[in-house]
Design a protein around this motif. Structure first.
Motif, short mmCIF file in Angstrom:
data_model
loop_
_atom_site.label_atom_id
_atom_site.label_comp_id
_atom_site.label_asym_id
_atom_site.label_seq_id
_atom_site.Cartn_x
_atom_site.Cartn_y
_atom_site.Cartn_z
N GLU A 78 12.89 -3.09 2.29
CA GLU A 78 12.39 -4.34 1.72
C GLU A 78 10.91 -4.50 2.07
O GLU A 78 10.38 -3.77 2.91
CB GLU A 78 13.20 -5.52 2.24
N LEU A 79 10.30 -5.46 1.42
CA LEU A 79 8.91 -5.74 1.72
C LEU A 79 8.78 -6.28 3.14
O LEU A 79 9.63 -7.05 3.61
CB LEU A 79 8.35 -6.77 0.74
N ALA A 80 7.73 -5.87 3.81
CA ALA A 80 7.46 -6.40 5.15
C ALA A 80 7.26 -7.92 5.05
O ALA A 80 6.74 -8.42 4.05
CB ALA A 80 6.22 -5.74 5.73
N GLU A 115 0.83 -1.21 0.00
CA GLU A 115 0.00 0.00 0.00
C GLU A 115 0.86 1.26 0.00
O GLU A 115 0.58 2.23 -0.71
CB GLU A 115 -0.93 -0.01 1.22
N GLU A 116 1.93 1.22 0.77
CA GLU A 116 2.83 2.37 0.83
C GLU A 116 3.63 2.49 -0.47
O GLU A 116 3.78 3.58 -1.03
CB GLU A 116 3.80 2.21 2.01
N ILE A 117 4.14 1.37 -0.98
CA ILE A 117 4.97 1.39 -2.19
C ILE A 117 4.18 1.91 -3.39
O ILE A 117 4.68 2.68 -4.21
CB ILE A 117 5.51 -0.03 -2.47
N GLN A 118 2.93 1.50 -3.50
CA GLN A 118 2.11 1.88 -4.66
C GLN A 118 1.78 3.37 -4.70
O GLN A 118 1.35 3.88 -5.73
CB GLN A 118 0.85 1.04 -4.68
N GLN A 148 4.32 -10.47 -4.72
CA GLN A 148 3.70 -9.86 -5.90
C GLN A 148 2.71 -8.77 -5.50
O GLN A 148 2.04 -8.88 -4.47
CB GLN A 148 2.97 -10.91 -6.75
N ASP A 149 2.61 -7.76 -6.36
CA ASP A 149 1.67 -6.68 -6.12
C ASP A 149 0.37 -6.94 -6.85
O ASP A 149 0.30 -7.78 -7.74
CB ASP A 149 2.27 -5.36 -6.61
N HIS A 150 -0.66 -6.21 -6.49
CA HIS A 150 -1.96 -6.23 -7.15
C HIS A 150 -2.54 -7.65 -7.29
O HIS A 150 -3.23 -7.95 -8.26
CB HIS A 150 -1.88 -5.58 -8.53
N GLY A 151 -2.25 -8.52 -6.35
CA GLY A 151 -2.85 -9.85 -6.35
C GLY A 151 -2.46 -10.74 -7.51
O GLY A 151 -3.23 -11.60 -7.94
N LYS A 152 -1.27 -10.56 -8.06
CA LYS A 152 -0.82 -11.37 -9.19
C LYS A 152 -0.68 -12.83 -8.78
O LYS A 152 -0.41 -13.15 -7.62
CB LYS A 152 0.51 -10.84 -9.72
N GLU A 158 5.43 -0.87 -8.46
CA GLU A 158 5.14 -2.28 -8.77
C GLU A 158 6.35 -3.17 -8.50
O GLU A 158 7.47 -2.68 -8.27
CB GLU A 158 4.76 -2.43 -10.24
N ASP A 159 6.12 -4.48 -8.61
CA ASP A 159 7.20 -5.45 -8.61
C ASP A 159 7.77 -5.52 -10.03
O ASP A 159 7.03 -5.79 -10.98
CB ASP A 159 6.71 -6.82 -8.18
#
Length: 422
Positions: free
Chosen positions: A93-95, A24-27, A101-105, A66-67
């Protein structure tokens, strides 16, 4: 020495915990002035560095928020070398609780595709047959020589001129496919050698700009058939494409009663004029802006043949323009390429005629793979598509060309319907 000094000697520095971020923060960092992206769960701030990116700031900016792991691996054959540029940009880094993956990929598709690429590497499919590319270059030079010898020996009458035009169109089209190979770093192991030969082929043999090609074409590969990201489908000043764009531009009140004729006009005017006028203008302007005076000296006074432009347009569009063209859907690398590309059946003629772009699916999945190996990975790509229920489109050459007409007709009809019922 005092006690404190003894304690300091040889003591390992305490590692500072790396900051962690949620998707959420990265996007939120997907703006031109604020860009983050993720590679292998590491978060990088590319805001300032993107202007120095060799492939251009747009292509890397398309993955902001995005990733970008699979795109990063696809474009860079030497990961250790480019990894050096990432270190100063690392911010966290990601928590641990966040998915990779982002956006539910679909993580399973991503996992299977990465396993497929590992299989391709184990099969040495990224290894080049240099004789293959030397023969390609030799047959281009031979065609050029035949063309100029025809004019020199037989004069400039109608028949010698027409023969020369067809032979030069053939040599120039083949040179276009060859520069494409070097531009994708798919021939030599060291990128600098690919860049050097790419500049020679596209500059000296075709009078074009390697810098212009890189910045334009890599965007197409990064986000194929995505409006506002793929320059190949951002053609509103010429014609509308796909199913979404014709309706959207009309609903926004674009006045253009000529638009329903887009299919007829684009087929009659677009293919022969794309290279000699539209692309040539972009190329020369790019050379001037970037002060590429050597490239400009090759390009000035050289007009690409209208026949070659026809050849280029039909071959490149038979794989893309007939596929889904829409706004960003945030698909994984494998799914996004299969949605935007299709193949044409293999044959010696089809391979030569299209520069192996009849294997467009495999080329988009593995852009640095030498084209002579694309047919070897194709069966494995088909199997992965079947496993995940993803359509793998392959068609005869004639049908692929006719589908271009059908696609443009459909887009024009959608625009007309929206115009009449607005």
């Amino acid at each position: 020495m005092g006690k404190g000094g003894n304690q300091g000697e040889g003591a390992a520095e305490r590692e500072v915990p790396m900051p962690t971020f949620s998707w959420e923060e990265i996007q939120k960092h997907n703006l031109r002035t604020d860009r983050w992206l993720v590679i292998d769960r590491k978060v990088y701030n590319i805001t300032k560095w993107s202007t120095q990116h060799p492939g251009g700031q747009r292509v890397i900016g398309h993955y902001a928020g995005e990733d970008a792991t699979d795109a990063f691996r696809a474009f860079h054959p030497d990961l250790k070398f480019v990894g050096k540029f990432l270190k100063p940009l690392l911010i966290g880094e990601l928590a641990p609780e966040e998915p990779s993956q982002d956006h539910g990929k679909n993580s399973k598709i991503i996992e299977d595709f990465r396993a497929l690429k590992k299989t391709a590497e184990d099969m040495n499919l990224f290894k080049t047959n240099h004789v293959f590319f030397l023969l390609l270059l030799a047959h281009i030079i031979a065609l050029e020589s035949i063309a100029w010898f025809t004019v020199f020996y037989f004069g400039n009458g109608w028949i010698p001129t027409l023969i020369t035009a067809f032979v030069l169109a053939t040599s120039q089209a083949q040179a276009g496919w060859l520069q494409h190979d070097y531009g994708h770093l798919s021939v030599y192991r060291k990128p600098k050698w690919n860049h050097l030969v790419h500049k020679f082929v596209i500059g000296h043999l075709k009078g074009a700009s390697a810098n212009w090609w890189n910045h334009r074409h890599f965007q197409h590969h990064a986000k194929p058939n995505i409006f506002h990201k793929d320059p190949d489908v951002n053609m509103l000043h010429v014609f509308v494409l796909g199913e979404w764009q014709p309706i959207e531009v009309q609903l926004r009140g674009w006045r253009g009663e000529w638009m329903p004729l887009s299919a007829c006009l684009s087929l009659a005017v677009g293919p022969p004029l794309l290279i000699p006028m539209y692309f040539q203008y972009q190329i020369i302007m790019t050379m001037i802006v970037h002060k590429n005076w050597v490239g400009l000296s090759w390009a000035v006074g050289r007009v690409h043949l209208f026949l070659e432009s026809h050849w280029f347009v039909w071959v490149t569009q038979m794989n893309h323009i007939v596929m889904e063209i829409d706004q960003e859907a945030y698909r994984d690398w494998f799914s996004s390429q299969l949605t935007a590309t299709c193949n044409v059946e293999q044959s010696f003629f089809n391979d030569w005629f299209s520069g192996h772009l009849n294997f467009q699916i495999e080329h988009h999945l593995f852009p640095t793979m030498p084209r002579h190996n694309l047919h070897k990975i194709a069966p494995l790509v088909k199997s992965l598509c079947a496993k995940h229920g993803i359509e793998y489109q392959e068609k005869p050459l004639l049908r692929a060309l006719l589908d271009i007409i059908r696609s443009l007709r459909k887009s024009g009809k959608l625009w007309l319907d929206a115009y009449l019922h607005k």
